[in-house]
Design a protein around this motif. Sequence first.
Motif, short mmCIF file in Angstrom:
data_model
loop_
_atom_site.label_atom_id
_atom_site.label_comp_id
_atom_site.label_asym_id
_atom_site.label_seq_id
_atom_site.Cartn_x
_atom_site.Cartn_y
_atom_site.Cartn_z
N ILE A 140 -3.00 0.68 -7.43
CA ILE A 140 -3.14 1.80 -6.57
C ILE A 140 -2.43 2.91 -7.03
CG2 ILE A 140 -2.28 2.61 -4.16
CD1 ILE A 140 -2.18 -0.23 -3.03
N GLY A 141 -1.63 2.98 -7.82
CA GLY A 141 -0.83 4.00 -8.36
C GLY A 141 -1.56 4.64 -9.51
N THR A 142 -2.38 3.95 -10.25
CA THR A 142 -3.26 4.42 -11.26
C THR A 142 -4.50 5.06 -10.50
OG1 THR A 142 -2.87 2.54 -12.65
CG2 THR A 142 -4.82 3.70 -13.13
N VAL A 143 -5.37 4.37 -9.78
CA VAL A 143 -6.29 5.22 -8.90
C VAL A 143 -5.87 6.52 -8.37
CG1 VAL A 143 -8.14 4.76 -7.25
CG2 VAL A 143 -7.67 2.87 -8.96
N LEU B 247 -13.62 -0.12 -11.51
CA LEU B 247 -13.39 -1.42 -12.02
C LEU B 247 -11.93 -1.76 -11.58
CD1 LEU B 247 -15.14 -1.72 -15.56
CD2 LEU B 247 -15.78 -2.97 -13.22
N ILE B 248 -10.86 -0.90 -11.85
CA ILE B 248 -9.56 -1.17 -11.42
C ILE B 248 -9.68 -1.14 -9.76
CG2 ILE B 248 -7.29 -0.13 -11.09
CD1 ILE B 248 -7.79 1.34 -13.94
N ALA B 249 -10.27 -0.34 -9.13
CA ALA B 249 -10.31 -0.43 -7.75
C ALA B 249 -10.76 -1.84 -7.29
CB ALA B 249 -11.07 0.60 -6.91
N PHE C 192 0.80 -1.30 -0.05
CA PHE C 192 0.02 0.07 0.10
C PHE C 192 0.89 1.26 0.05
CE2 PHE C 192 -2.31 3.52 2.46
CZ PHE C 192 -3.24 3.66 1.52
N ILE C 193 1.94 1.45 0.88
CA ILE C 193 2.74 2.48 0.74
C ILE C 193 3.67 2.66 -0.44
CG2 ILE C 193 4.95 3.33 2.08
CD1 ILE C 193 3.97 1.93 4.57
N GLU D 288 3.72 5.87 -5.48
CA GLU D 288 3.89 5.87 -6.81
C GLU D 288 3.01 6.91 -7.39
OE1 GLU D 288 3.03 3.03 -10.77
OE2 GLU D 288 2.10 2.43 -8.90
N THR D 289 1.88 7.06 -6.57
CA THR D 289 1.03 8.26 -6.94
C THR D 289 2.01 9.43 -6.63
OG1 THR D 289 -1.13 7.10 -6.20
CG2 THR D 289 -1.19 9.33 -6.19
N GLY D 290 2.49 9.62 -5.50
CA GLY D 290 3.29 10.66 -5.37
C GLY D 290 4.41 11.20 -6.25
N TRP D 291 5.09 10.26 -6.69
CA TRP D 291 6.16 10.26 -7.63
C TRP D 291 5.32 10.83 -9.04
CZ3 TRP D 291 6.74 7.79 -12.00
CH2 TRP D 291 6.40 6.55 -12.36
#
Length: 106
Positions: free
Chosen positions: A65-68, A92-94, A7-8, A13-16
């Motif tokens: 997680i990064g995509t969402v 759907l991804i989630a 999860f972290i 990934e979202t942050g970068w």
Amino acid sequence: MEWLWLFIAGVLETGWAVSLKYSEGFTRLLPSVLTIVGMAASFAFLSLALRRLPLGTAYAVWTGIGTVGTFIMGIVLFGDSARLPQIVCVLLIAAGIAGLKLLSAG
């Protein structure tokens, strides 16, 4: 613990990805540094998760997680489009992420 690491890794990934947008093609120093540090940290946490989780599951959840997260941050920070069909696809991804977690033995 491996699911927490994963999860972290996904949040990082979202942050970068967000800092990559702010870096403007690596022309701005602070966002560029944050991008590189975020990538390294994301990979490090992913590698911790991979000690016990299957590769395919961990990688799919990490990218999911990064995509969402990136989709949501794009809407919030950059005014990206959020039409109903796009939202349904991200949901759907989630759902796929949740399914992989529920069906995993790890």
